[in-house]
Design a protein around this motif. Structure first.
Motif, mmCIF file in Angstrom:
data_model
loop_
_atom_site.group_PDB
_atom_site.id
_atom_site.type_symbol
_atom_site.label_atom_id
_atom_site.label_comp_id
_atom_site.label_asym_id
_atom_site.label_seq_id
_atom_site.Cartn_x
_atom_site.Cartn_y
_atom_site.Cartn_z
ATOM 1 N N SER A 292 -5.173 5.971 -6.613
ATOM 2 C CA SER A 292 -6.355 5.656 -5.813
ATOM 3 C C SER A 292 -7.053 4.404 -6.329
ATOM 4 O O SER A 292 -7.300 4.271 -7.529
ATOM 5 C CB SER A 292 -7.330 6.842 -5.840
ATOM 6 O OG SER A 292 -8.545 6.526 -5.202
ATOM 7 N N GLY A 320 -1.984 6.085 -2.770
ATOM 8 C CA GLY A 320 -2.256 6.736 -1.502
ATOM 9 C C GLY A 320 -3.577 6.354 -0.875
ATOM 10 O O GLY A 320 -3.776 6.542 0.320
ATOM 11 N N THR A 321 -4.493 5.780 -1.684
ATOM 12 C CA THR A 321 -5.814 5.415 -1.180
ATOM 13 C C THR A 321 -6.182 4.025 -1.668
ATOM 14 O O THR A 321 -6.179 3.761 -2.873
ATOM 15 C CB THR A 321 -6.881 6.410 -1.656
ATOM 16 O OG1 THR A 321 -6.544 7.723 -1.214
ATOM 17 C CG2 THR A 321 -8.255 6.040 -1.103
ATOM 18 N N CYS A 322 -6.494 3.148 -0.729
ATOM 19 C CA CYS A 322 -6.951 1.789 -1.049
ATOM 20 C C CYS A 322 -7.510 1.206 0.227
ATOM 21 O O CYS A 322 -6.982 1.447 1.322
ATOM 22 C CB CYS A 322 -5.798 0.937 -1.581
ATOM 23 S SG CYS A 322 -6.293 -0.741 -2.078
ATOM 24 N N ILE A 338 4.342 -0.439 -1.367
ATOM 25 C CA ILE A 338 3.253 0.530 -1.169
ATOM 26 C C ILE A 338 3.760 1.656 -0.269
ATOM 27 O O ILE A 338 3.191 1.901 0.804
ATOM 28 C CB ILE A 338 1.999 -0.153 -0.580
ATOM 29 C CG1 ILE A 338 2.385 -1.088 0.589
ATOM 30 C CG2 ILE A 338 1.234 -0.928 -1.650
ATOM 31 C CD1 ILE A 338 1.202 -1.694 1.314
ATOM 32 N N LEU A 341 1.192 4.508 1.004
ATOM 33 C CA LEU A 341 -0.071 4.107 1.628
ATOM 34 C C LEU A 341 0.079 4.147 3.152
ATOM 35 O O LEU A 341 1.035 3.604 3.706
ATOM 36 C CB LEU A 341 -0.446 2.702 1.168
ATOM 37 C CG LEU A 341 -1.910 2.282 1.255
ATOM 38 C CD1 LEU A 341 -2.801 3.238 0.485
ATOM 39 C CD2 LEU A 341 -2.074 0.859 0.723
ATOM 40 N N LEU A 344 -4.881 0.707 5.746
ATOM 41 C CA LEU A 344 -5.608 -0.334 5.022
ATOM 42 C C LEU A 344 -6.630 -0.958 5.967
ATOM 43 O O LEU A 344 -6.360 -1.121 7.162
ATOM 44 C CB LEU A 344 -4.659 -1.429 4.536
ATOM 45 C CG LEU A 344 -3.871 -1.186 3.243
ATOM 46 C CD1 LEU A 344 -2.797 -2.254 3.080
ATOM 47 C CD2 LEU A 344 -4.789 -1.164 2.042
ATOM 48 N N LEU A 365 3.135 1.994 6.511
ATOM 49 C CA LEU A 365 1.746 1.955 6.963
ATOM 50 C C LEU A 365 1.652 2.341 8.430
ATOM 51 O O LEU A 365 2.511 1.981 9.242
ATOM 52 C CB LEU A 365 1.161 0.566 6.765
ATOM 53 C CG LEU A 365 0.687 0.203 5.355
ATOM 54 C CD1 LEU A 365 0.438 -1.300 5.250
ATOM 55 C CD2 LEU A 365 -0.571 0.968 4.985
#
Length: 606
Positions: A292, A320-322, A338, A341, A344, A365
């Motif tokens: 994260s 997993g979090t950004c 990534i 993820l 975004l 994504l």
């Protein structure tokens, strides 16, 4: 009968007494069974100090102040009756280490106890400032393991006794406030801080001040938690940064160290704020355990920075979090991984000329609010099955970009200082907003049937657009464009455009004699403002605005800068629907009421 009852009673009492007496004799003569194998108490004595253990189930725990040396301490203990213990505690010397003991009962039943030691910190409640080696060494004699405040090292110059090492701080395990290394620290490393597990924040020099010139290696091998920020601003000096056990940074991490060749934060799991790098010499940037990032991962090269000449791969395998990932000046980056993820708000590559494969990067994504590809080598983007709200494209050369999607796409911003044509759109016929900034004189927007928002064109430097072709456009929210340079034939062609739901703004630069080059043959409605402006004094020959033959409805009209324009008759049929009418710097400048009162809208004879 009475005698018989009395006799029976006497016999009952006699039997009871005999039975009781017999039982007592048997207990007195029975052998010792010896089932218990308990450690009843345990303590260690070193000099005049005794530490009593806590015994819980099969655990023996001694609690002592951090830094206490227990080698050679004497053990005192008490066991269950006739129980034995081995190994014999009298033969144990290393009481700072974990031990195991077996207590054996009289009947040979065994029970294993584990001995461990717990440490309590020796705290100093103050902000500590150390500016000489003597001060560092003297602090070490206090046995302090935790500072409930901040620790400042080498912030003030001491030419007679500079700080060369931090060995006197080797017992420290925690600094609750800020740990700051100043520019006057003369050591090559921070080895004396090797036991620190937790800090409030870490700051190594500050922006705009000098640097610790000899500091080459920053290592915190035991550090697990930074409660606020990690900031390294030591310029070109630091070559190695290692925090192998660090799991959490609750604030931001900003590292401006242009000479780093070795980097280890392999255990980092969470960053509450951002991770920021300003230039380095790494070839790979790895965060194998990072799950994260609260805000952003940001790599940038400042004007004074060295950039990222060797960095080719950035690997975030379980992130997993950004919110945002941004690269500016990461010129050698080829790969961003990534895979976990899903969303975004921003993904941006700028001045990353080695980057070509955006499709592999965004394969997993599902949504991106803003995707920026500026001065990269990316020429293909497949957005099928993804939600991209805004795409900014600024190709590096003149090659054409291809965007693939399905039916509807978000905003597109296209900017190019060279002669790259507009992107090819495959499978996309509806766009939210389209902004074009180009050095090309001619632009053709093929395949787009609808723009729900705005279509705008703007020049690069002093250029203007000589040809805007919209062959398939049927509906648009608004159009704003500058048309034609002096002496150049100009064309605006939108043969299928029927409706502009918002405003239509045309700034005319050409010296052509009329506006016949504006071809809007089926445009019937402008819901907002129709604004036509002559930008220079060259519009002296235009006498009529007759380029909207099917226009029947318009919200507002603004006309400006046509010195020979007296005839406004094309607008007379719809003048009753116009809410605002503004004409300035024309041959005649009639008001809205004058237009309504005029039978034709032609003021040539006035």
């Amino acid at each position: 009968m009475t005698l018989n009852i009395l006799g029976k009673t006497f016999l009952s009492v006699l039997c009871a007494v005999t039975l009781f007496t017999g039982c007592s004799d048997d207990d007195d003569n029975s052998p010792f069974v010896g089932l218990d194998n308990n450690m009843l108490s345990f303590s260690l004595t070193q000099g005049a100090t005794t530490w009593q253990a806590a015994i819980d189930d099969n655990e023996i725990v001694i609690t002592v102040p951090e830094g206490t040396e227990l080698a050679g301490a004497t053990a005192t203990y008490r066991l269950s009756e006739q129980a034995a213990i081995f190994p014999d505690p009298a033969g144990i010397n290393l009481w700072n280490e974990e031990q195991q003991f077996v207590v054996k009962s009289y009947n040979q039943t065994r029970r294993t106890y584990k001995y461990t030691i717990q440490y309590t910190p020796v705290s100093e409640v103050a902000n500590i400032t150390l500016n000489s080696q003597a001060e560092v060494d003297a602090f070490g004699t206090h046995g302090v393991t935790a500072i409930e405040g901040s620790l400042f090292i080498g912030l003030t110059e001491n030419t007679t006794d500079p700080i060369m090492n931090l060995n006197g701080l080797s017992k420290l395990t925690e600094v609750m406030g800020q740990l700051q290394i100043g520019q006057y620290y003369q050591g090559e490393n921070l080895d004396g801080l090797a036991k620190i597990k937790r800090t409030g924040s870490i700051l190594i020099t500050t922006v705009g001040t000098g640097v610790a010139k000899n500091l080459k290696s920053v290592s915190f091998p035991a550090l697990t938690l930074i409660r606020r920020d990690l900031n390294l601003y030591n310029g070109k000096q630091i070559e190695s940064l290692s925090m192998p056990l660090l799991k959490t940074i609750l604030g931001n991490s900003e590292i401006q160290e242009t000479s780093i060749t070795s980097f280890n934060m392999n255990s980092l799991q969470q960053v509450g704020g951002s991770i920021i790098f300003n230039s380095n010499q790494l070839t790979d940037l790895e965060f194998p355990d990072l799950e994260s990032i609260g805000d952003q991962l940001y790599l940038y090269a400042s004007t004074s920075g060295a950039g990222f000449p060797k960095l080719t791969t950035i690997n975030l395998p379980i992130l997993g979090t950004c919110s945002r990932i941004r690269f500016e000046g990461a010129e050698s980056v080829e790969t961003l991984r990534i895979p976990k993820l899903k969303a975004l708000s921003t993904l941006s590559f700028q001045k990353s000329l080695s980057f070509t494969d955006i499709n592999t990067t965004i394969k997993d994504l599902e949504s991106i609010e803003t995707l920026t590809l500026s001065s990269t080598s990316v020429l293909q983007l497949d957005a099928t099955g993804k939600t991209i709200e805004k795409l900014t494209i600024s190709p590096n050369g003149t090659d054409q970009f291809t965007l693939t999607g399905k039916d509807t796409f978000g905003d597109i911003e296209f900017a190019n200082n060279n002669q790259a044509p507009l992107p090819i759109l495959v499978g996309i016929n509806t766009i939210a907003n389209y902004s074009i900034r180009t050095a090309r004189g001619s632009v053709s927007l093929d395949g787009v049937k609808k723009i729900t928002g705005s279509l705008s064109t703007s020049p690069v430097t002093m250029n203007v657009l000589d040809e805007l072709l919209l062959p398939d456009l049927e509906s648009v929210g608004s159009i704003k464009t500058h048309l034609g340079s002096n002496g150049v034939a100009t064309r605006l062609n939108a043969p299928k455009l029927t409706e502009v739901t918002g405003s239509l703004a045309l700034t005319v630069n050409t010296s052509q004699a009329d506006l016949s080059y504006i071809n809007l043959p089926v445009l019937s409605k402008v819901g907002g403002e129709l604004n036509i402006a002559g930008k220079t004094t060259s519009q002296q020959t235009i006498t009529q605005i007759n380029c909207f033959p099917k226009l029947s409805s318009v919200g507002e009209v603004t006309i400006k800068g046509f010195k020979k324009l007296f005839n406004f008759s094309p607008f007379k049929p719809m003048i009753e629907q116009v809410s605002k009418w503004t004409v300035t710097y024309c041959g005649s400048n009639p008001t809205l009421q004058q237009m309504k009162d005029s039978p034709t809208g032609d003021f040539s004879n006035n």
